[in-house]
Design an enzyme around this catalytic site. Sequence first.
Site, PDB file in Angstrom:
ATOM      1  N   LYS A 116      32.580  -9.324  50.865  1.00 31.32           N
ATOM      2  CA  LYS A 116      33.590 -10.336  50.493  1.00 31.32           C
ATOM      3  C   LYS A 116      33.319 -11.624  51.281  1.00 31.32           C
ATOM      4  CE  LYS A 116      37.703 -12.592  50.613  1.00 31.32           C
ATOM      5  NZ  LYS A 116      38.110 -13.698  51.495  1.00 31.32           N
ATOM      6  N   HIS A 152      40.018 -18.840  62.746  1.00 31.47           N
ATOM      7  CA  HIS A 152      40.766 -18.789  61.490  1.00 31.47           C
ATOM      8  C   HIS A 152      42.154 -19.371  61.639  1.00 31.47           C
ATOM      9  CE1 HIS A 152      39.553 -15.817  58.128  1.00 31.47           C
ATOM     10  NE2 HIS A 152      38.599 -16.687  58.371  1.00 31.47           N
ATOM     11  N   ASP A 190      29.444 -19.342  36.380  1.00 33.49           N
ATOM     12  CA  ASP A 190      30.377 -18.257  36.111  1.00 33.49           C
ATOM     13  C   ASP A 190      30.455 -17.337  37.332  1.00 33.49           C
ATOM     14  OD1 ASP A 190      31.652 -15.957  35.269  1.00 33.49           O
ATOM     15  OD2 ASP A 190      30.567 -15.794  33.374  1.00 33.49           O
ATOM     16  N   GLU A 223      40.015 -21.352  50.946  1.00 31.84           N
ATOM     17  CA  GLU A 223      40.190 -20.654  52.231  1.00 31.84           C
ATOM     18  C   GLU A 223      39.734 -21.514  53.403  1.00 31.84           C
ATOM     19  OE1 GLU A 223      38.994 -16.523  52.225  1.00 31.84           O
ATOM     20  OE2 GLU A 223      38.580 -16.562  54.374  1.00 31.84           O
TER      21      GLU A 223
HETATM   22  C1  MEV Z   1      37.491 -13.244  55.276  1.00 33.80           C
HETATM   23  O1  MEV Z   1      37.700 -14.044  54.129  1.00 33.80           O
HETATM   24  C2  MEV Z   1      36.069 -12.738  55.327  1.00 33.80           C
HETATM   25  C3  MEV Z   1      35.764 -11.750  56.460  1.00 33.80           C
HETATM   26  O2  MEV Z   1      36.683 -10.658  56.421  1.00 33.80           O
HETATM   27  C4  MEV Z   1      34.351 -11.261  56.236  1.00 33.80           C
HETATM   28  C5  MEV Z   1      33.940 -10.127  57.130  1.00 33.80           C
HETATM   29  O3  MEV Z   1      34.798  -9.374  57.590  1.00 33.80           O
HETATM   30  O4  MEV Z   1      32.715  -9.979  57.316  1.00 33.80           O
HETATM   31  C6  MEV Z   1      35.930 -12.390  57.807  1.00 33.80           C
END
Ligand code: MEV
Length: 431
Positions: free
Chosen positions: A272, A386, A288, A88
Amino acid sequence: MGQNNNNERTSRLSGFYKLPLSERVDIVADFAGLNEDEKELLIGSGHDAKQADLMIENTLGTFELPLGVAVNFLVNGQDYLVPMAVEEPSVLAAVSHAAKLFRAGGGFTATATDPVMIGQIQVLDVPDLDAAVAAIEENKEALLLQANCCDEIIINLGGGARDIIARPFPETPVGPMLVVHLLFDTRDAMGANSVNTAVEALAPMVSDLTGGRTSLRILSNLADQRVAMAKGTIPAAMLETHGIPGTEVARMIEEANAFAIVDPYRAATHNKGIMNGIDAVVIATGNDWRAIEAGAHAYAARDGRYQSLTDWHVDENGDLFGQIVLPMAVGMVGGATKVHPTAKVAMKILGVQSAGELAQVIASVGLAQNLAAIKALSTVGIQRGHMRLHARQVAMAAGATDDQVQRIANQLVAEKRINIGRAQELLAEEN
Ligand code: MEV
């Protein structure tokens, strides 16, 4: 090949794993219509594929991810360059930026508990649950001794069985059940094999003591006895962004975290983002990552509601304090850490001396990754940074050559039209 006796295209391939690698690739190529270039891509350098063939079954080749290094990390007063394997865009840039902010406040303070894993034994058909629990309690010493039967190396290193806990479940879909937990210190190993061996060795004794029938014997990925914690304070002045004063940004980050505390829909995304960083280090070091993912999310829901793994608040000086706590079952002996050639180099770059130290660095990365995400989200939004990086991937996907990628990406960003269709148009104009 890739066909049965009736010349039908089939995935029923008996003994596939026994074939030499090149034959496996031929069969798959036949099945999927791969051309010579695609076959070549699978096998790669040959050397890597051979190594991979020793690691898993049915090997075709290797699958590569970009490997980078996060900079600026200061954990417990020590500098680290942190290897990260991730596809990513923006993960490394973001985490390195956040580590710089923490550094301005003295870096991360991190700790890890003893590396105690949990092994579970499921006991069914127990005639009397209370009596079974009592029997386990009364025979703890003998059970601990038995659990230490089989892993001399870990025992000699000071690890081994620490405790036994009986957990009765009077009502389950299949009737009463007893679950016996073995707490086992695995030292610098992730420890799945040691724990699984120990619970298998323990099960017959558990069965004798409880009068029940043992079934599953396996470690738990909710490794809540093996957690890592990282914390740090960022001077508010460091947080100033796009004209928004640092004190204001600190408050907005606290608000963003509150969102993830109360709302599981937000918490899933928040966590995430944390795992973007954590997984990347876990993968680079040959650990792992599914175990780490399972542990993190189960831990986030340990109170019955899924919530944020981090905590952020503005401290009495107006600075931003952040903390993360999560299970961290990583090792630095055994498994792919010592077999995967790139993971070995990554471990050397990281230079940690113990699994606990590795856990501390990884927790710090998770905290930093989270800061970068919620700082961007609560101020300018995530897309700005991004999309700039994403544009390069879009250009590549549209077929840009190495020397075209950056130019096309810049153009997509300038036009605010970051999509494959536009990239193809630009390429057509160039070519
Ligand atoms: C994207 O890979 C991760 C985010 O969505 C994390 C978040 O929203 O805190 C930007």
